[in-house]
Enzyme design. Structure first.
Site, mmCIF file in Angstrom:
data_model
loop_
_atom_site.group_PDB
_atom_site.id
_atom_site.type_symbol
_atom_site.label_atom_id
_atom_site.label_comp_id
_atom_site.label_asym_id
_atom_site.label_seq_id
_atom_site.Cartn_x
_atom_site.Cartn_y
_atom_site.Cartn_z
ATOM 1 N N HIS A 100 0.348 -1.223 -0.235
ATOM 2 C CA HIS A 100 0.229 -0.278 0.476
ATOM 3 C C HIS A 100 0.920 1.229 -0.006
ATOM 4 C CE1 HIS A 100 -1.981 -2.657 2.873
ATOM 5 N NE2 HIS A 100 -3.328 -2.248 2.286
ATOM 6 N N ASP A 103 2.323 2.416 3.492
ATOM 7 C CA ASP A 103 3.189 0.907 3.506
ATOM 8 C C ASP A 103 4.906 1.769 3.263
ATOM 9 O OD1 ASP A 103 1.492 -0.486 4.410
ATOM 10 O OD2 ASP A 103 1.664 -1.962 2.374
ATOM 11 N N GLU A 231 -10.889 -7.385 -2.723
ATOM 12 C CA GLU A 231 -11.481 -8.096 -2.277
ATOM 13 C C GLU A 231 -12.237 -8.494 -0.835
ATOM 14 O OE1 GLU A 231 -7.034 -8.332 0.137
ATOM 15 O OE2 GLU A 231 -7.960 -8.747 2.001
ATOM 16 N N GLU A 267 -8.408 -14.370 0.686
ATOM 17 C CA GLU A 267 -8.131 -13.887 1.423
ATOM 18 C C GLU A 267 -8.421 -14.897 2.292
ATOM 19 O OE1 GLU A 267 -6.321 -10.690 3.163
ATOM 20 O OE2 GLU A 267 -6.740 -11.589 5.358
ATOM 21 N N HIS A 270 -10.494 -14.461 5.655
ATOM 22 C CA HIS A 270 -11.593 -12.997 5.347
ATOM 23 C C HIS A 270 -12.697 -14.605 4.816
ATOM 24 C CE1 HIS A 270 -9.405 -9.604 4.591
ATOM 25 N NE2 HIS A 270 -9.244 -10.259 5.315
ATOM 26 N N ASP A 306 -9.712 -11.333 12.684
ATOM 27 C CA ASP A 306 -8.649 -11.424 11.366
ATOM 28 C C ASP A 306 -7.298 -11.713 11.685
ATOM 29 O OD1 ASP A 306 -7.896 -11.802 8.540
ATOM 30 O OD2 ASP A 306 -8.235 -9.202 8.643
ATOM 31 N N ASP A 308 -4.782 -12.958 10.904
ATOM 32 C CA ASP A 308 -3.827 -12.673 10.436
ATOM 33 C C ASP A 308 -2.625 -13.948 10.701
ATOM 34 O OD1 ASP A 308 -4.806 -11.363 8.120
ATOM 35 O OD2 ASP A 308 -4.102 -9.912 9.060
HETATM 36 C C1 XLS Z 1 -6.840 -6.198 5.742
HETATM 37 C C2 XLS Z 1 -6.766 -6.631 3.945
HETATM 38 C C3 XLS Z 1 -5.483 -5.823 3.791
HETATM 39 C C4 XLS Z 1 -5.531 -6.300 2.547
HETATM 40 C C5 XLS Z 1 -5.312 -5.088 0.956
HETATM 41 O O1 XLS Z 1 -7.586 -7.297 6.289
HETATM 42 O O2 XLS Z 1 -6.763 -7.929 3.977
HETATM 43 O O3 XLS Z 1 -4.547 -6.211 4.054
HETATM 44 O O4 XLS Z 1 -5.473 -7.536 1.641
HETATM 45 O O5 XLS Z 1 -5.587 -3.766 1.396
HETATM 46 NI NI NI Z 2 -5.835 -9.621 2.697
HETATM 47 NI NI NI Z 3 -7.407 -9.494 6.263
#
Ligand code: XLS
Ligand code: NI
Ligand code: NI
Length: 436
Positions: A100, A103, A231, A267, A270, A306, A308
């Site tokens: 992004h 970042d 996404e 994802e 998600h 989430d 991750d």
């Molecule tokens: C957040 C999203 C983010 C996207 C990109 O939950 O997964 O990381 O992949 O903006």
């Molecule tokens: Ni993502």
């Molecule tokens: Ni995510």
């Protein structure tokens, strides 16, 4: 001259399944050919810049736990961060990365300043890509962290935020184009709502669609050849995210005539938050003709957040890559690790180990999936299950050659009396188990 961030580690070697060296691959051998294609070209791994280099290890109860030398700085620090990032891509042998705007560049005092900062970093990235051969899988705009986006980006009640978001997306698309990015992603971070009491949903849908149309128009205007990817995510940060899941996004795209221009970045975490399996979302996107790319991670199954985390569940990966293979594999898409370290994993080495584990897990999943495809292990039982539809009479029904009343007549005339047959789920699950 390297930064020395990762000490003397230069390259993670492939050592095979028996290796006990934590800094080696056990299953990911980029050159191994799987179903006629190199593993690297199947998986198309990408490192997520935000989780690996911008995230500081905070949680709701405490701030930064990581202590990286590029924090709290201006352009010189942003460049140091880039140096380390590209060193890590090389050490891992990761062919791609994703980022992004927020970042990679310091935020300016004005929009113009932020844009100039981004352009300066993009030039820096371009040189690094050239030196290392690492490529950009996708670029995207962060339209959720800054407080200006707290009530949404394109769905904001304030048209100035809509405009600011449009300008930000344009600069990020330009950056992606310049770096030869293979996709452009839109994740609707704050596109959703907390309470209907302050939300006009139909207005916000129209705004979101307008933005997406402008994105598509701009893609064609500048000749960007990559895919535009949305996404989906059901909740977090907002309580009700508009891009809930693949099905919801598809309905939205159809309503606004965007279904042929936009694909999905799906994802794992998600999908789970939406109450689906990952493979469900992949299969649905493929069925609808909008499969694009994946964000690979996993969520904690207890917390409902989430989280991750890096993937580590091989049977799940196998079923996911099975769907990817069935969809014909990636074209512009790939496997982006949208995954971050746990906040106690503060050592530089932890970053490497997390990616090694994730890549190995995906490789193992891919190989299992490929064997299932090659053996027709699941396809044969599936074909058998639907074999009745190959008969001419059944085909006529499907092609619309009979009406409802004609079929009703036929059922009585031929005394059709269906005999139930086993769905054989356990049998099929046991087959999968043979491959993982
Ligand atoms: C957040 C999203 C983010 C996207 C990109 O939950 O997964 O990381 O992949 O903006
Ligand atoms: Ni993502
Ligand atoms: Ni995510």
């Amino acid at each position: 001259m390297g930064t020395g961030f990762f000490g003397t580690i230069e390259k993670i070697p492939f050592k095979g399944a028996d290796s006990t060296d934590p800094l080696s691959y056990r299953f990911y051998d980029p050159d191994e050919v799987v179903m006629g294609k190199r593993m690297e070209d199947h998986l198309r791994f990408a490192v997520a810049y935000w989780h690996s280099f911008a995230w500081e290890g905070g949680d709701p109860f405490g701030g930064r736990t990581f202590d990286r030398p590029w924090y709290d700085g201006e352009m010189d620090k942003a460049k140091l961060k880039a140096d380390v990032a590209f060193e890590m891509f090389k050490i891992l042998g990761a062919p791609y990365y994703c980022f992004h705007d927020a970042d990679v560049r310091p935020e300016g005092r004005t929009f113009a300043e932020s844009r100039k900062n981004l352009e300066e970093i993009v030039d820096y990235f371009a040189r690094k890509q050239e030196e290392t051969g690492v490529k950009l899988l996708w670029g995207t705009a962060n339209l959720f962290s800054n407080r200006r986006f707290m009530s949404g980006a394109s769905t904001n009640p304030d048209p100035d935020v809509f405009a600011y978001s449009a300008a930000t997306i344009k600069s990020c698309m330009d950056a992606t184009m310049k770096l030869g990015g293979e996709n452009y992603v839109l994740w609707g971070g704050r596109e959703g709502y907390e309470t209907l009491l302050n939300t006009d949903m139909s207005r916000e849908f129209d705004q979101m669609a307008r933005m997406l149309h402008m994105v598509v128009d701009y893609k064609h205007k500048i000749g960007f050849k990559g895919a535009i990817l949305v996404e989906p995510k059901p909740q977090e940060p907002t309580k009700h995210q508009y891009d809930f899941d693949v099905a919801t996004v598809y309905g939205f795209l159809r309503k606004y005539g965007l279904e042929n221009e936009v694909k999905m970045n799906i994802e794992q975490g998600h999908a789970i938050l939406a109450g689906h399996t990952f493979e469900h979302e992949l299969a649905l996107a493929s069925t609808l003709g909008i499969f694009g790319s994946i964000d690979m991670n996993r969520n904690d199954y207890q917390s409902g957040w989430d989280t991750d985390q890096f993937p580590n569940n091989v049977p799940e990966m196998a079923l996911a890559y099975y769907q990817v293979l069935k969809a014909g594999g990636f074209t512009t898409g790939g496997t982006n690790f949208d995954a971050k370290l746990r906040r106690q994993s503060i050592d530089p080495e932890d970053l490497l180990i997390a990616h090694i584990g994730g890549m190995d897990c995906c490789a193992r999943g891919l190989k299992a999936a490929a064997r299932m495809v090659e053996d027709g292990a699941l396809q044969k039982p599936l074909d058998e299950r639907y074999a009745g539809w190959a008969k001419p009479e059944a085909q006529k029904m499907l092609k619309g050659e009979y009406s409802l009343d004609q079929i009703a007549e036929k059922v009585e005339r031929d005394n059709i009396n269906p005999e139930p047959r086993s769905g054989r789920q356990e049998y099929l699950e046991n087959i999968v188990n043979r491959y993982v």
